[in-house]
Design an enzyme around this catalytic site. Structure first.
Site, PDB file in Angstrom:
ATOM      1  N   LYS A 185      15.959   5.130  -9.871  1.00  0.00           N
ATOM      2  CA  LYS A 185      15.427   5.643  -8.287  1.00  0.00           C
ATOM      3  C   LYS A 185      14.056   5.649  -8.649  1.00  0.00           C
ATOM      4  O   LYS A 185      13.344   6.729  -8.996  1.00  0.00           O
ATOM      5  CB  LYS A 185      15.836   6.858  -7.972  1.00  0.00           C
ATOM      6  CG  LYS A 185      16.049   7.176  -6.327  1.00  0.00           C
ATOM      7  CD  LYS A 185      14.850   7.259  -5.906  1.00  0.00           C
ATOM      8  CE  LYS A 185      13.916   8.434  -5.731  1.00  0.00           C
ATOM      9  NZ  LYS A 185      12.703   8.441  -5.128  1.00  0.00           N
ATOM     10  N   GLU A 260       8.919  14.087 -18.263  1.00  0.00           N
ATOM     11  CA  GLU A 260       7.606  13.736 -18.476  1.00  0.00           C
ATOM     12  C   GLU A 260       6.939  14.136 -17.461  1.00  0.00           C
ATOM     13  O   GLU A 260       6.934  13.370 -16.272  1.00  0.00           O
ATOM     14  CB  GLU A 260       7.406  12.229 -18.817  1.00  0.00           C
ATOM     15  CG  GLU A 260       6.191  11.911 -19.564  1.00  0.00           C
ATOM     16  CD  GLU A 260       5.020  11.688 -18.820  1.00  0.00           C
ATOM     17  OE1 GLU A 260       4.247  12.538 -18.300  1.00  0.00           O
ATOM     18  OE2 GLU A 260       4.887  10.329 -18.658  1.00  0.00           O
ATOM     19  N   CYS A 295      -1.047  10.806 -15.516  1.00  0.00           N
ATOM     20  CA  CYS A 295      -0.595  11.962 -15.896  1.00  0.00           C
ATOM     21  C   CYS A 295      -1.238  12.523 -17.063  1.00  0.00           C
ATOM     22  O   CYS A 295      -1.447  13.912 -17.584  1.00  0.00           O
ATOM     23  CB  CYS A 295       1.023  12.412 -15.971  1.00  0.00           C
ATOM     24  SG  CYS A 295       1.562  11.103 -16.997  1.00  0.00           S
ATOM     25  N   GLU A 394      -3.765  19.905 -11.674  1.00  0.00           N
ATOM     26  CA  GLU A 394      -3.752  18.452 -11.802  1.00  0.00           C
ATOM     27  C   GLU A 394      -4.010  18.014 -10.314  1.00  0.00           C
ATOM     28  O   GLU A 394      -3.427  18.147  -9.461  1.00  0.00           O
ATOM     29  CB  GLU A 394      -2.415  18.105 -11.967  1.00  0.00           C
ATOM     30  CG  GLU A 394      -2.429  16.439 -12.308  1.00  0.00           C
ATOM     31  CD  GLU A 394      -1.009  15.989 -12.900  1.00  0.00           C
ATOM     32  OE1 GLU A 394      -0.900  15.133 -13.598  1.00  0.00           O
ATOM     33  OE2 GLU A 394      -0.051  16.616 -12.435  1.00  0.00           O
TER      34      GLU A 394
END
Length: 501
Positions: A185, A260, A295, A394
């Protein structure tokens, strides 16, 4: 250089199937803000069909079609996939650039890495054959023991939008190498190349149901995939907030997960760096590569106070030379961010930083020459305090925060003062210092005198709220294996624990 976006359906059991509810999601080109196509929107009913196809493929012919074949047999398919992706490289590169907004030159590297990754895990599949029946030394001679490595089963793979096909490949390649069957997905924000990968699977003759591809929204397709009782493991790459939900859902069935997640990675530049320009280029590469949407972006710069003024001046000069343009333009090094929502989020971080007292040293706005598209100038923020939102959270955009330090101990304290722990970088000509700092950094990956190089041969993953488990390398295939102990009594003598009747 743009090309028509193919109109695809869901890829289930080796066939293109219309979603049961027949819904579709528009594809927005982030460079132009125009709708350039549509992708199918899967729901729980489609997840059910895809998981069933994967389960049947796993069990078909008692596993002899895939799960119970040799690693060498599966490796042939993986190498065929690598070759087919290479053959269609230009096509995939153009689709990736249009869909994600990343510069064309970056997309070229990404698609090359897709082929490399399938080749690498073909090698790992072959190596798996030699690891079967691995002997275990026991303290009692009458017993003999060995280990079997078997596929964990049907796996749900959820991949992000910043490296659409490559991040999906990081999961698909080791899962298939291990003998698992899978349902992928991808993110609804960039799914085009992942859907096109289904055609590659058919062209190389991958057995039906071994890989199924569902596009759709997270709540409608991702959530039912994670919670499905016939999915034996989930591998997820995305935000920490969504990762927590994935983990909670999987926990209901005690289902293993690999996560992750996000990051707020530090880059430490000591006063003894040999060449400030080299360090400056790596610093901006570490945060502005992939349009800042990575990331592991080393978005928190910690620079020694004795060189800070000179180093930051160089950073500004390097940053102002970055070409911001349509991703297809030659020499483009910064394209648009992925969506209007992401654009607004990043600009809010920048405005909040200003209101909290930070200085926007350069960037921070839409480029004047680009009136359309989700473009943001590469931004450097100084006068930072550790309580500021932009320092702690972030941003996932082209924004670098700068803070000074005076000692190695202070640098490490600042570097580790975060809930994340994905990656970090350190710059110094003192290799002993680099080794000390590397060991002390609370992260899953450290770059020494560079930032962001990543190879499928080395493990990847984080600690703390950046997740757990490792992708890539020989560690990557282990995510998809069940380790089974087999112990035999090789003696003819009775065990003798009970009295004979």
């Amino acid at each position: 250089m743009s090309i028509p976006i193919p109109s695809r359906q869901l890829f289930i059991d080796g066939e293109w199937r219309e979603p049961i509810k027949r819904n579709r999601i528009p594809i927005i080109n982030p460079s132009t803000e125009e709708t350039i196509g549509h992708i199918p929107a899967a729901t729980a009913e489609d997840v059910e069909a895809a998981v069933s196809a994967a389960r049947n493929a796993l069990k078909r012919n008692k596993g002899r079609d895939w799960a119970a074949t040799s690693g060498a047999h599966r490796a042939r398919y993986l190498r065929a996939i690598a070759a087919k992706v290479s053959e269609k490289k230009d096509y995939f590169v153009k689709l990736e650039t249009m869909d994600s907004g990343k510069p064309l030159d970056e997309a070229v590297l990404d698609i090359d890495d897709v082929s490399t990754c399938f080749e690498y895990f073909a090698d790992q599949a072959e190596a798996l054959d030699n690891k079967q029946k691995y002997p275990v030394k026991l303290p009692m001679e009458r017993f003999k023991s060995h280990v079997l490595r078997q596929p964990i089963g049907v796996v749900g793979l959820i991949s992000p939008w910043n490296y659409p096909l490559l991040m999906a490949t990081w999961k698909i390649a080791p899962a298939l190498a291990a003998g698992c069957t899978a349902v992928l997905k991808p993110s609804e924000l960039a799914s085009v190349t992942c859907l096109e990968f289904g055609e590659v699977c058919n062209e190389v003759g991958l057995p039906p149901g071994v890989l199924n591809i569902l596009t759709g929204l997270g709540p409608d397709a991702g959530a039912p995939l994670v919670s499905h009782p016939d999915v034996d493991k989930v591998a997820f790459t995305g935000s920490s907030a969504t990762g927590s939900k994935v983990m909670a859902s999987a926990a209901q069935l005690v289902k293993p997960v690999t996560l992750e997640l996000g990051g707020k990675s530090p880059i430490i530049v000591f006063e003894d760096v040999d060449n400030l320009d080299v360090a400056a280029e790596w610093t901006i590469f570490g945060v502005f590569w992939t349009n800042g949407q990575i990331c592991s972006a080393t978005s928190r710069l910690l620079v020694h106070e004795s060189i800070a003024a000179e180093f930051v001046d160089k950073l500004v000069k390097w940053t102002k030379k970055i070409k911001i343009s349509d991703p297809f333009e030659e020499g483009c090094r910064l394209g648009p961010v992925i969506s209007k929502g992401q654009y607004d989020k990043i600009m809010k971080y920048i405005s909040t930083a200003k209101s909290e007292g930070a200085t926007i040293l350069c960037g921070g706005s839409r480029p004047e020459h680009l009136k359309k598209g989700y473009f943001i100038e590469p931004t450097i923020v100084t006068d930072i305090s550790t309580s500021m939102q932009i320092w702690k959270e972030e941003v996932f955009g082209p924004v670098l925060c700068v803070k000074t330090f005076s000692t190695e101990e202070e640098a490490l304290e600042l570097a580790n003062d975060t809930e994340y722990g994905l990656a970090a970088a350190v710059f110094s000509k003192d290799l002993e210092r680099c080794e000390r700092v590397t060991k002390a950094l609370e992260v899953g990956a450290v770059w020494v005198n560079c930032s962001q190089p990543c190879f499928c041969h080395a493990p990847w993953g984080g600690v703390k709220r950046s997740g757990f488990g490792r992708e890539l390398g020989e560690w990557g295939i282990e995510n998809y294996l069940n380790i089974k102990q087999v112990t035999s009594d090789i003696s003819d003598e009775p065990w003798g624990w009970y009295k004979s009747p």
